[in-house]
Design an enzyme around this catalytic site. Sequence first.
Site, PDB file in Angstrom:
ATOM      1  N   LYS A 206       0.830  -1.205   0.000  1.00 54.73           N
ATOM      2  CA  LYS A 206       0.000   0.000   0.000  1.00 54.73           C
ATOM      3  C   LYS A 206       0.865   1.256   0.000  1.00 54.73           C
ATOM      4  O   LYS A 206       0.634   2.196  -0.763  1.00 54.73           O
ATOM      5  CB  LYS A 206      -0.936  -0.009   1.198  1.00 54.73           C
ATOM      6  CG  LYS A 206      -1.919   1.149   1.222  1.00 54.73           C
ATOM      7  CD  LYS A 206      -2.734   1.167   2.507  1.00 54.73           C
ATOM      8  CE  LYS A 206      -3.599  -0.054   2.645  1.00 54.73           C
ATOM      9  NZ  LYS A 206      -4.466   0.024   3.850  1.00 54.73           N
ATOM     10  N   GLU A 212      10.198  -5.680   3.856  1.00 54.20           N
ATOM     11  CA  GLU A 212      10.433  -6.987   3.238  1.00 54.20           C
ATOM     12  C   GLU A 212      10.068  -6.963   1.756  1.00 54.20           C
ATOM     13  O   GLU A 212      10.798  -7.507   0.906  1.00 54.20           O
ATOM     14  CB  GLU A 212       9.609  -8.065   3.955  1.00 54.20           C
ATOM     15  CG  GLU A 212       9.959  -8.246   5.427  1.00 54.20           C
ATOM     16  CD  GLU A 212       9.088  -7.414   6.358  1.00 54.20           C
ATOM     17  OE1 GLU A 212       8.939  -7.811   7.526  1.00 54.20           O
ATOM     18  OE2 GLU A 212       8.551  -6.367   5.923  1.00 54.20           O
ATOM     19  N   GLY A 267      -5.040  -4.678   5.476  1.00 51.93           N
ATOM     20  CA  GLY A 267      -4.198  -5.630   4.755  1.00 51.93           C
ATOM     21  C   GLY A 267      -4.746  -7.038   4.733  1.00 51.93           C
ATOM     22  O   GLY A 267      -4.797  -7.692   3.693  1.00 51.93           O
ATOM     23  N   ARG A 268      -5.163  -7.539   5.879  1.00 48.44           N
ATOM     24  CA  ARG A 268      -5.626  -8.928   5.953  1.00 48.44           C
ATOM     25  C   ARG A 268      -7.027  -9.108   5.375  1.00 48.44           C
ATOM     26  O   ARG A 268      -7.537 -10.227   5.334  1.00 48.44           O
ATOM     27  CB  ARG A 268      -5.549  -9.438   7.386  1.00 48.44           C
ATOM     28  CG  ARG A 268      -6.274  -8.587   8.412  1.00 48.44           C
ATOM     29  CD  ARG A 268      -5.869  -9.014   9.818  1.00 48.44           C
ATOM     30  NE  ARG A 268      -6.398  -8.148  10.859  1.00 48.44           N
ATOM     31  CZ  ARG A 268      -5.848  -7.015  11.249  1.00 48.44           C
ATOM     32  NH1 ARG A 268      -4.748  -6.586  10.660  1.00 48.44           N
ATOM     33  NH2 ARG A 268      -6.369  -6.296  12.222  1.00 48.44           N
ATOM     34  N   GLU A 353      -4.113 -11.713  14.090  1.00 45.91           N
ATOM     35  CA  GLU A 353      -3.732 -10.312  13.962  1.00 45.91           C
ATOM     36  C   GLU A 353      -4.909  -9.407  14.297  1.00 45.91           C
ATOM     37  O   GLU A 353      -4.729  -8.284  14.769  1.00 45.91           O
ATOM     38  CB  GLU A 353      -3.223 -10.027  12.551  1.00 45.91           C
ATOM     39  CG  GLU A 353      -2.505  -8.686  12.414  1.00 45.91           C
ATOM     40  CD  GLU A 353      -1.753  -8.550  11.096  1.00 45.91           C
ATOM     41  OE1 GLU A 353      -0.581  -8.992  11.029  1.00 45.91           O
ATOM     42  OE2 GLU A 353      -2.339  -8.031  10.130  1.00 45.91           O
ATOM     43  N   HIS A 384      -2.810 -38.287  10.904  1.00 51.61           N
ATOM     44  CA  HIS A 384      -1.569 -39.028  11.165  1.00 51.61           C
ATOM     45  C   HIS A 384      -0.499 -38.129  11.762  1.00 51.61           C
ATOM     46  O   HIS A 384       0.680 -38.490  11.788  1.00 51.61           O
ATOM     47  CB  HIS A 384      -1.065 -39.671   9.875  1.00 51.61           C
ATOM     48  CG  HIS A 384      -2.012 -40.679   9.308  1.00 51.61           C
ATOM     49  ND1 HIS A 384      -1.933 -42.024   9.586  1.00 51.61           N
ATOM     50  CD2 HIS A 384      -3.098 -40.524   8.507  1.00 51.61           C
ATOM     51  CE1 HIS A 384      -2.907 -42.672   8.961  1.00 51.61           C
ATOM     52  NE2 HIS A 384      -3.625 -41.776   8.299  1.00 51.61           N
ATOM     53  N   LYS A 512       8.466  -4.036  13.910  1.00 50.18           N
ATOM     54  CA  LYS A 512       9.167  -3.402  12.790  1.00 50.18           C
ATOM     55  C   LYS A 512      10.070  -2.268  13.282  1.00 50.18           C
ATOM     56  O   LYS A 512      11.199  -2.088  12.807  1.00 50.18           O
ATOM     57  CB  LYS A 512       8.159  -2.842  11.787  1.00 50.18           C
ATOM     58  CG  LYS A 512       7.351  -3.887  11.032  1.00 50.18           C
ATOM     59  CD  LYS A 512       6.373  -3.185  10.100  1.00 50.18           C
ATOM     60  CE  LYS A 512       5.504  -4.168   9.353  1.00 50.18           C
ATOM     61  NZ  LYS A 512       4.522  -3.463   8.482  1.00 50.18           N
TER      62      LYS A 512
END
Length: 549
Positions: A206, A212, A267-268, A353, A384, A512
């Site tokens: 954005k 990153e 964002g999410r 979050e 399993h 951050k």
Amino acid sequence: MQKLTARASWKALEAHFEQIKDVHMRDMFEQDSERFKKFSAQMDDILLDFSKNRINDETFKLLCDLARDTGVQERRDHMFSGEPINISEFRPVLHTALRNRSNTPVYVDGENVMPKINRVLAQIRYFSERVRGGHLRGYSGHLITDVVNIGIGGSDLGPHVVCDSMKPYAQRGMNVHFVSNVDPTHLTEILKFVKPEATLFVISSKTFSTQETILNAKSARDWFIRLTANEKAVARHFVAVTSNKKAAAEFGILEENMFEFWDWVGGRYSLWSAIGLPIALYLGMDHFEEMLEGAHAMDLHFKEAPIEKNIPIVLAMLGVWYNNFFDAQSHAVMAYNQYLRRLPAYLQQLDMESNGKTIDREGKRVDYLTGPIIWGETGSNCQHAFFQLLHQGTKPVPADFLIPARSKNPLGNQHCVLLSNYFAQTRALMKGKTEAEARAELEYSGHSEEVIKDVLPHKIFEGNKPTNSILFENLDPRTLGALLAMYEHKVFVQGVVWNINSFDQWGVEYGKQLATDIQRELSSREEAINYDDSTNNLINYCMSLKFTD
């Protein structure tokens, strides 16, 4: 606002919990032949069976009362109407507007935002169809065969889960890859399998400043220029999903290849926006819009269905029941479909979050549990791996089980076997195995009384483990959109009940901030002395190993 744990609706649930906490679901089913009818709900072809939960009629009534008492319906209406319910960032929360297929006006600060949304959707359609149709090619005239999405968090997890889940709908010859981790290994390994002349990079940030993402984007650009010796060709191979046009232009991206989204899109919750560009490129815009339509259908269900039959609200209140009254620390998600293998990772961000908070909307510390730990795996792999803990462990783990009735890849009777395991596991978790049943099995197998005495305790299963069964006909774009929206609304409802802001993430921002300080320390190569003893020594040990930048 009245404190949650002081509310009469909460007190009523506390009293009821004492009455029901030791009641076994096996007995509930024996005493009530209509549990499924009472405790199930449906939206289109999505069926939720929540009858295998530690609830009775009174429990369900009290949970619905709590939803009403905490203002779930009112807060829901505030969200859809564009009120600034993200109180710490003073923003509306309007991911629902992005999939508003009815196109009814949605206002932010007096402006109808639907024209903006429709403009970006048209831009995505135009661009994706030109790429998929071979009209927009690489610098050498080569068809684009690979799309590399560079983003992190919601700019990665959302489009990633959709593209993985919808592989059967992908265009033949088109591949999509996702780079998120700042660990250079992630990008390096993907670049081994793509060719610069045939690759389109989508940079999703954005602000166009996410550390990153920008580091990975710059490394990808360096790789591209090194192999092509053609810096001008960057404009044909890099596009941006961003609000920062200036920074994107400085990177070398053409303005016509910048796709906008807005600060009222978290964002999410952003896969429905231009962040979904890789989805349109990989699956086609028609399929992307089918997904929007499915999500919109779930939005309407969430807005209009009564609480007792409202799937997101029911799931949310059951989660509150276990989280706050049974002290369940986690919630498991088991998708019995290999295409949904990324779903638990997507839901981890969405839920943890959003609701991993200790401060309520009034700025006070809560005195009750909020968001659970979300985890899971695909069935039948999970059986399993960690199902032993679910069946006989000491920790309560409520769980969602999802499966399509039909398989995209029918091979012999394998889907029938998968379905059998799906149905069997929720029954086993509910029913358990009594001492008498375990003894009868051992006796039938011919074991001596001495062996039975030693083995019997290990063969007993308490049962009474709660599960939700979510069954649908096919895993297609419309159904996937509805399922993802269902979980979004579930998380929102729980945030309302817990009186927290589900739409900020200050913990992420703090990490951050500290990383930026430490990065300067590492770059200086000077002895670290400004932190705690542990951090100083870890940094200094790392520098003694002469790591490379």
